[in-house]
Design an enzyme around this catalytic site. Structure first.
Site, mmCIF file in Angstrom:
data_model
loop_
_atom_site.group_PDB
_atom_site.id
_atom_site.type_symbol
_atom_site.label_atom_id
_atom_site.label_comp_id
_atom_site.label_asym_id
_atom_site.label_seq_id
_atom_site.Cartn_x
_atom_site.Cartn_y
_atom_site.Cartn_z
ATOM 1 N N ILE A 163 24.685 31.203 -20.083
ATOM 2 C CA ILE A 163 25.546 31.940 -21.006
ATOM 3 C C ILE A 163 24.932 32.030 -22.394
ATOM 4 O O ILE A 163 24.903 33.103 -23.009
ATOM 5 C CB ILE A 163 26.943 31.305 -21.051
ATOM 6 N N ARG A 244 33.656 24.167 -23.469
ATOM 7 C CA ARG A 244 34.588 23.152 -23.009
ATOM 8 C C ARG A 244 35.293 22.536 -24.212
ATOM 9 O O ARG A 244 34.658 22.206 -25.222
ATOM 10 C CB ARG A 244 33.849 22.053 -22.223
ATOM 11 N N GLU A 273 45.094 21.885 -21.441
ATOM 12 C CA GLU A 273 45.369 23.317 -21.363
ATOM 13 C C GLU A 273 46.611 23.603 -20.531
ATOM 14 O O GLU A 273 46.705 23.107 -19.405
ATOM 15 C CB GLU A 273 44.147 24.047 -20.805
ATOM 16 N N HIS A 292 41.866 30.459 -23.521
ATOM 17 C CA HIS A 292 40.872 30.237 -22.463
ATOM 18 C C HIS A 292 40.732 31.481 -21.575
ATOM 19 O O HIS A 292 40.916 31.430 -20.360
ATOM 20 C CB HIS A 292 41.221 29.012 -21.615
ATOM 21 N N GLY A 294 37.839 33.500 -22.018
ATOM 22 C CA GLY A 294 36.445 33.926 -22.064
ATOM 23 C C GLY A 294 35.915 34.360 -20.707
ATOM 24 O O GLY A 294 35.088 35.265 -20.603
#
Length: 332
Positions: A163, A244, A273, A292, A294
């Site tokens: 990434i 993370r 989360e 979250h 992405g």
């Protein structure tokens, strides 16, 4: 001839798994799915007791749980990170553990880039300025200024794997300079990034205008962003985390943002989360928070579903899954 196996899903984020059920039924694979994320370990173990293959999203696959799964020979993580899986226990129990490292690389990179630009151009704060101007009938940019031109500024990438390297390739022609920190990248791989300067951790934090995190979570990276590393950063710099949650000490970040130690941050991932309303970054205006997402795109959603079914079918055919972490468990 393919062997008879059973695959069980512990928990999932899709609306339903009808497509998986149909695809696996055609191959003669018995399939069940549950939502066991918040259930006691004993209940989870009971549901998985006769599974040859287990697919997990967020259920914690602890050693004690894995020991209760006598038939399981393949565990598949629905996603990239796998800090909820006890990999050494998998290895000890001769359970092949595979993950999906390549299904949403483009999406996470794009989300990180979007957050960098949103921070640099103060997009969320601009809405508030506009609304105040609409109410008063005159412009007042005092709460927004100064803006700093992005051209010529430095992007610091922490982790140049799948990434992080995509973030670089997608924005390399925007006029940025690039620093990167990745102690595990080979010299051969580093040589592929001709306009990236590889530096130590302190340098990437202290000399970058935009720091973006793209490392796995482990004992070395946990809380890598803390009061010390934030103290290295320039007052005009920003931090982005789409990797993370536990990479960042949220309380330290909130403290530094409130004091103006750095100009802003954007966080897509959290320790818990969804995060509780007591999370220290709620209410910090210079911090963009996203839920979250992405990883999220229509395309990525189908890529991971197809990839997991393919891993199950490979196992049924007596072959290894595509991305096995504990390769010593692969029978040749």
């Amino acid at each position: 001839m393919s062997k008879k196996i059973k695959a069980v899903v512990t928990d999932y984020i899709e609306e339903d798994l009808k497509w998986e059920a149909e695809a696996l039924a055609k191959a003669g694979v018995e399939f069940e799915s549950f939502q066991l994320k918040f259930q006691p370990e004993e209940e989870v173990a009971a549901k998985l007791a006769d599974a040859d293959v287990v697919v997990v999203n967020m259920v914690k696959m602890t050693a004690s749980l894995l020991e209760k799964l006598p038939k399981c020979k393949l565990l598949i993580r629905h996603g990239i990170g796998y800090d909820n899986v006890d990999v050494p226990a998998c290895t000890r129990l001769e359970i092949q553990f595979a993950y999906q490292p390549d299904y949403c690389m483009e999406d996470v990179a794009e989300h990180a880039i979007a957050l960098i630009f949103a921070l640099a151009r103060k997009v969320p704060q601009s809405r508030k300025t506009l609304e105040k101007a609409a109410a008063s009938g005159q412009w007042d940019f005092s709460q927004l200024l100064p803006f700093y031109r992005m051209d010529g500024r430095t992007v610091g990438i922490v982790g140049m794997g799948r990434i992080g390297s995509r973030v670089y390739r997608k924005i390399r022609h925007f006029g940025f300079k690039f620093l990167a920190h990745d102690p595990y990248l080979s010299e051969k791989r580093k040589a592929e990034f001709t306009d990236v300067k590889f530096v130590d951790k302190k340098t990437v934090f202290s000399e970058s205008d935009y720091v973006t995190l793209h490392t796995p979570l482990n004992d070395e990276t946990r809380r890598m962003v803390n009061l010390e590393t934030l103290g290295w950063m320039k007052a005009t710099s920003v931090l982005v985390n789409t990797a993370r949650g536990p990479l960042v000490d949220a309380e330290a970040l909130a403290e530094v943002l409130k004091k103006g130690g750095i100009a802003g941050a954007a966080i897509d991932v959290f320790d818990v989360e969804p995060p509780p309303l007591s999370h220290p970054l709620f209410g910090v205006e210079s911090c963009i928070l996203t839920p979250h997402v992405g990883w999220a795109s229509f395309e990525a959603g189908w890529e991971i579903r197809k990839s997991i079914v393919n891993d199950i079918l490979l196992f049924q055919a007596g072959k290894a899954a595509r991305n096995v972490i504990n390769k010593e468990t692969i029978k040749t």
